[in-house]
Scaffold this motif. Structure first.
Motif, PDB file in Angstrom:
ATOM      1  N   GLY A   1       0.785  -1.233   0.000  1.00  0.00           N
ATOM      2  CA  GLY A   1       0.000   0.000   0.000  1.00  0.00           C
ATOM      3  C   GLY A   1       0.810   1.272   0.000  1.00  0.00           C
ATOM      4  O   GLY A   1       0.239   2.367   0.096  1.00  0.00           O
ATOM      5  N   ALA A   2       2.135   1.155  -0.121  1.00  0.00           N
ATOM      6  CA  ALA A   2       2.974   2.364  -0.076  1.00  0.00           C
ATOM      7  C   ALA A   2       2.741   3.239  -1.302  1.00  0.00           C
ATOM      8  O   ALA A   2       2.551   2.749  -2.409  1.00  0.00           O
ATOM      9  CB  ALA A   2       4.446   1.968   0.007  1.00  0.00           C
ATOM     10  N   ASN A   3       2.743   4.553  -1.067  1.00  0.00           N
ATOM     11  CA  ASN A   3       2.638   5.534  -2.146  1.00  0.00           C
ATOM     12  C   ASN A   3       3.964   6.287  -2.179  1.00  0.00           C
ATOM     13  O   ASN A   3       4.151   7.271  -1.467  1.00  0.00           O
ATOM     14  CB  ASN A   3       1.469   6.475  -1.892  1.00  0.00           C
ATOM     15  N   LEU A   4       4.898   5.805  -2.988  1.00  0.00           N
ATOM     16  CA  LEU A   4       6.247   6.352  -3.005  1.00  0.00           C
ATOM     17  C   LEU A   4       6.380   7.520  -3.969  1.00  0.00           C
ATOM     18  O   LEU A   4       5.768   7.546  -5.036  1.00  0.00           O
ATOM     19  CB  LEU A   4       7.256   5.270  -3.402  1.00  0.00           C
ATOM     20  N   SER A   5       7.198   8.481  -3.563  1.00  0.00           N
ATOM     21  CA  SER A   5       7.551   9.585  -4.456  1.00  0.00           C
ATOM     22  C   SER A   5       8.840   9.271  -5.207  1.00  0.00           C
ATOM     23  O   SER A   5       9.022   9.689  -6.348  1.00  0.00           O
ATOM     24  CB  SER A   5       7.745  10.870  -3.646  1.00  0.00           C
ATOM     25  N   LEU A   6       9.743   8.538  -4.534  1.00  0.00           N
ATOM     26  CA  LEU A   6      11.049   8.239  -5.115  1.00  0.00           C
ATOM     27  C   LEU A   6      11.489   6.860  -4.665  1.00  0.00           C
ATOM     28  O   LEU A   6      11.452   6.536  -3.478  1.00  0.00           O
ATOM     29  CB  LEU A   6      12.075   9.294  -4.669  1.00  0.00           C
TER      30      LEU A   6
END
Length: 247
Positions: A163-168
């Protein structure tokens, strides 16, 4: 907890020293580390294109994951930038190295920003042997080798950060970067405007398999760029990536 202001190094034990990054952040590292040891000991900083680009790409409030965190150079630099406004996941396969990574996070007061995960990341759950970076030594030609391997348990990024919403996403494991991305399909699909900085070495990777993975990334909307300088990128095709092998 100690926060030294060092312009050199202090010997610890078993070949380890404590030095500092840019005279600002304390850092424990193996004295003969072939990746960043010499640069830190003599200049206090690391002239790494990967590290410089990683710092350039991060913004306040970002959620960052790094696979292959080593002793935590990037985690410390970026973690300090993200203090009170962001999150950093430092993932390292080697258990002994992870112990020093944890020490470096503690002495920099980054426990509230940096989460450490001691796991090898790939495209599936498995066990396999990797070189032990604590046993690396320099060869006369400037390359390095390891006289010891260790057994690690692998997982996928989707399993470790559900469920992670990563930017980088930083991937500094040259030989297995595409496998790692293959095991991060949900994260890549669910993360809005995600950027991936990967150190690629396709020398021993099947070209058909590599092309299939690159085309799949392209179908998801990813564009490919080669890093020329930390703030300069050149658009590149999947065919050119396969031809270059290392970038």
């Amino acid at each position: 907890r100690i926060i030294p202001k060092l312009r050199g190094e202090v010997s610890l034990h078993s070949g380890f020293v404590i030095t500092s990054i840019s005279d600002s952040y304390p850092f424990i590292i193996r004295k003969d580390d072939p990746f960043v040891g010499d640069q830190l000991r003599f200049t206090g900083n690391v002239k790494s294109l990967f590290a410089q680009t990683a710092n350039y790409l991060v913004h306040k409030g970002d959620v960052v994951a790094e696979i292959g965190s080593h002793f935590g150079y990037n985690a410390i630099c970026i973690g300090n930038y993200l203090k009170n406004n962001g999150r950093y996941y430092a993932i390292e396969a080697n258990t002994d190295v992870t112990g020093y990574l944890r020490k470096n996070i503690i002495i920099n007061n980054l426990e509230g920003v940096v989460t450490i995960i001691n796991k090898a990341i790939s495209d599936q759950q498995s066990t396999y042997a990797i070189d032990d970076v604590l046993s690396y030594y320099h060869n006369p030609d400037g390359s390095y080798s390891s006289y010891k391997t260790i057994i690690v348990t692998s997982s996928t990024l989707d399993q470790e950060l559900p469920g992670a919403n990563l930017s980088l996403l930083l991937v500094d494991v040259p030989g297995t970067s595409l496998k790692i991305l293959d095991g991060a399909q949900r994260i890549l699909q669910n993360s809005q405007n995600i950027k991936v900085l990967a150190n690629l070495d396709l020398t021993n990777v099947n070209e058909t398999t590599a092309m299939k993975e690159l085309k799949h990334l392209s179908s998801q909307g990813f564009q490919f760029f080669e890093v020329i300088a930390f703030d300069k990128f050149s658009k590149i095709t999947a065919d050119q990536i396969i031809k270059k092998k290392k970038l």
